[in-house]
Design a protein around this motif. Sequence first.
Motif, short mmCIF file in Angstrom:
data_model
loop_
_atom_site.label_atom_id
_atom_site.label_comp_id
_atom_site.label_asym_id
_atom_site.label_seq_id
_atom_site.Cartn_x
_atom_site.Cartn_y
_atom_site.Cartn_z
N ARG A 80 -51.05 -74.12 136.63
CA ARG A 80 -52.27 -74.91 136.55
C ARG A 80 -52.52 -75.43 135.13
O ARG A 80 -53.03 -76.53 134.95
N ALA A 81 -52.17 -74.62 134.13
CA ALA A 81 -52.33 -75.06 132.74
C ALA A 81 -51.41 -76.24 132.44
O ALA A 81 -51.77 -77.16 131.70
N LYS A 82 -50.22 -76.23 133.01
CA LYS A 82 -49.27 -77.32 132.79
C LYS A 82 -49.75 -78.63 133.39
O LYS A 82 -49.34 -79.71 132.95
N ALA A 83 -50.62 -78.54 134.37
CA ALA A 83 -51.15 -79.75 135.01
C ALA A 83 -52.32 -80.35 134.22
O ALA A 83 -52.71 -81.49 134.45
N GLU A 84 -52.89 -79.57 133.30
CA GLU A 84 -54.02 -80.05 132.50
C GLU A 84 -53.54 -80.92 131.35
O GLU A 84 -52.47 -80.69 130.79
N THR A 85 -54.34 -81.92 131.01
CA THR A 85 -53.96 -82.85 129.94
C THR A 85 -55.05 -82.92 128.88
O THR A 85 -56.14 -82.38 129.05
N GLY A 86 -54.74 -83.63 127.80
CA GLY A 86 -55.70 -83.78 126.71
C GLY A 86 -55.50 -82.72 125.64
O GLY A 86 -54.69 -81.80 125.79
N ASP A 87 -56.23 -82.85 124.56
CA ASP A 87 -56.13 -81.91 123.46
C ASP A 87 -56.76 -80.57 123.84
O ASP A 87 -57.69 -80.50 124.63
N PHE A 88 -56.23 -79.52 123.23
CA PHE A 88 -56.77 -78.17 123.41
C PHE A 88 -57.05 -77.61 122.02
O PHE A 88 -56.14 -77.45 121.20
N THR A 89 -58.33 -77.35 121.74
CA THR A 89 -58.74 -76.97 120.39
C THR A 89 -59.47 -75.63 120.41
O THR A 89 -60.41 -75.44 121.17
N VAL A 90 -59.00 -74.72 119.56
CA VAL A 90 -59.61 -73.40 119.42
C VAL A 90 -60.29 -73.31 118.06
O VAL A 90 -59.64 -73.47 117.03
N TYR A 91 -61.60 -73.09 118.06
CA TYR A 91 -62.33 -72.89 116.81
C TYR A 91 -62.27 -71.41 116.44
O TYR A 91 -62.37 -70.54 117.31
N SER A 92 -62.11 -71.15 115.15
CA SER A 92 -61.87 -69.78 114.72
C SER A 92 -62.37 -69.54 113.31
O SER A 92 -62.56 -70.47 112.53
N GLY A 97 -74.00 -80.43 122.34
CA GLY A 97 -73.83 -81.88 122.45
C GLY A 97 -72.88 -82.28 123.55
O GLY A 97 -72.61 -83.47 123.75
N GLY A 98 -72.37 -81.28 124.28
CA GLY A 98 -71.47 -81.58 125.40
C GLY A 98 -70.07 -81.95 124.97
O GLY A 98 -69.30 -82.52 125.76
N SER A 99 -69.71 -81.64 123.72
CA SER A 99 -68.40 -82.03 123.20
C SER A 99 -67.27 -81.26 123.88
O SER A 99 -67.32 -80.04 124.04
N ALA A 100 -66.22 -82.00 124.27
CA ALA A 100 -65.02 -81.38 124.82
C ALA A 100 -64.03 -81.06 123.71
O ALA A 100 -62.90 -80.66 123.96
N GLU A 101 -64.47 -81.23 122.47
CA GLU A 101 -63.61 -80.99 121.33
C GLU A 101 -63.30 -79.50 121.17
O GLU A 101 -62.30 -79.12 120.55
N ILE A 102 -64.16 -78.66 121.69
CA ILE A 102 -63.98 -77.22 121.56
C ILE A 102 -63.68 -76.62 122.94
O ILE A 102 -64.45 -76.81 123.89
N ASP A 103 -62.56 -75.92 123.04
CA ASP A 103 -62.14 -75.35 124.32
C ASP A 103 -62.27 -73.83 124.35
O ASP A 103 -62.52 -73.25 125.40
N ALA A 104 -62.04 -73.20 123.21
CA ALA A 104 -62.10 -71.74 123.15
C ALA A 104 -62.40 -71.34 121.71
O ALA A 104 -62.35 -72.16 120.80
N VAL A 105 -62.70 -70.05 121.53
CA VAL A 105 -62.95 -69.55 120.19
C VAL A 105 -62.17 -68.25 119.97
O VAL A 105 -61.90 -67.49 120.90
N VAL A 106 -61.81 -68.02 118.72
CA VAL A 106 -61.30 -66.73 118.25
C VAL A 106 -62.18 -66.37 117.08
O VAL A 106 -62.21 -67.09 116.08
N THR A 107 -62.92 -65.28 117.20
CA THR A 107 -63.95 -65.02 116.20
C THR A 107 -64.25 -63.54 116.06
O THR A 107 -63.71 -62.70 116.79
N GLN A 108 -65.12 -63.23 115.14
CA GLN A 108 -65.59 -61.87 114.92
C GLN A 108 -67.12 -61.87 114.98
O GLN A 108 -67.72 -62.89 115.25
N ASN A 109 -67.70 -60.72 114.73
CA ASN A 109 -69.16 -60.56 114.70
C ASN A 109 -69.77 -60.55 116.11
O ASN A 109 -70.25 -61.56 116.61
N GLY A 110 -69.74 -59.38 116.72
CA GLY A 110 -70.26 -59.23 118.07
C GLY A 110 -71.74 -59.51 118.20
O GLY A 110 -72.22 -59.89 119.29
N ALA A 111 -72.50 -59.37 117.11
CA ALA A 111 -73.94 -59.63 117.17
C ALA A 111 -74.21 -61.10 117.48
O ALA A 111 -74.98 -61.44 118.38
#
Length: 371
Positions: A47-59, A101-115
């Motif tokens: 299913r991931a192979k069928a998806e298109t467009g940029d994939f961006t992870v903020y971290s 803002g409804g931006s599709a620019e961000i798809d996932a995050v890798v982060t710290q700080n559980g609070a």
Amino acid sequence: MKKFGIVAVCLLLIGLIAGCGQQKKADDVLSVINNAKDTSIEQLIERAKAETGDFTVYSTSSKTDKTVKAFFAKYGLQGTGSGVKQNEKDFYSAIEKLIDGGSAEIDAVVTQNGASLSVELGAGNLINYNPVVPGAAKSDMYAFMYYFKEFAMDKKFDEQITNVWDLIDTSSAVYYRKAGEPINQLFMAALTTDAWAQKLSAAYDEKYGAGTCDSAVAAGNFKNAGYLFIDGFLKKATDYESEGKIASKIVVDAEKPVIGFSPVTKYSTGAEGTYNKVKFFNKMKGFNGYAYKFYTQIAKTTDRPYTAMLFINYLSTAEGIATYQEGNGVYSTNSMVQQDIDSLLDGFVLENYTDVKSDWASIVKLLEGYN
């Protein structure tokens, strides 16, 4: 006046329609993730192979970009995969602005700080997903990695720290990043919980004599031994701009005895690395150090939910974590990847926002007073 009224109504309607559209998309993404919670890796790949467009992870880490690119290459995914590093201080406000803002620019995050992460999860901006790879941990705030912070000193000095209260009594300078490091606030906050306060109390009594901790707590009007330690330690410690610089410029090759607190990974490996130049005080009475988490979550605005889920599974494998971070003091939360994880964590203070949530605001205010 009528013209302006009509324009205002039109703008209001456009805003409402846009907002409804954003909410529908968020609901759709949440539905996809909930329905795919038991989907196999093979199905996620398809299913991931069928998806298109940029994939961006903020971290909050610069290492995310190379990991996303390796992930894309491994599975031969369409589009471009990349990681965007944000300063920890501004991370959550930056992603919140994008997601609101409804931006599709961000798809996932890798982060710290559980609070801060718990706030975004509670608001629905980020969506929790537990990977299906064997041995992966399960959590309402999924984290793929433990990151160890420890106290260290150059080996050329003879001093040994065997009890955490020695960190306050030592004649050596102690460097600890107080300001600008939210994750260290969670470390100090954890020490105020009953479990760690009891361990600190026992360590105090072992050093100074039975019953002395209770007397010190009462004399200082502290709630428990955790607050007593915070007061003494933060008054003793010297703040510094960067934990990386604490390791590389303060501790290693120091002219006078100095103890620094920083991630173990800040000491480089290899024959010429700094890791072998220092000794770590990770067998102390009281606690051994701090083990905080790196979390990974999915943005509600993503156009590539299956790619995001596959990425989280990738991070949870031996290959994924090795790609993300090499060196000492970094461990997978996956019990099949890091089979000795429980013994490694023994004696380390674990980041656990849930245990300090009710007192969080007052603890942060207290800690800021020592900056």
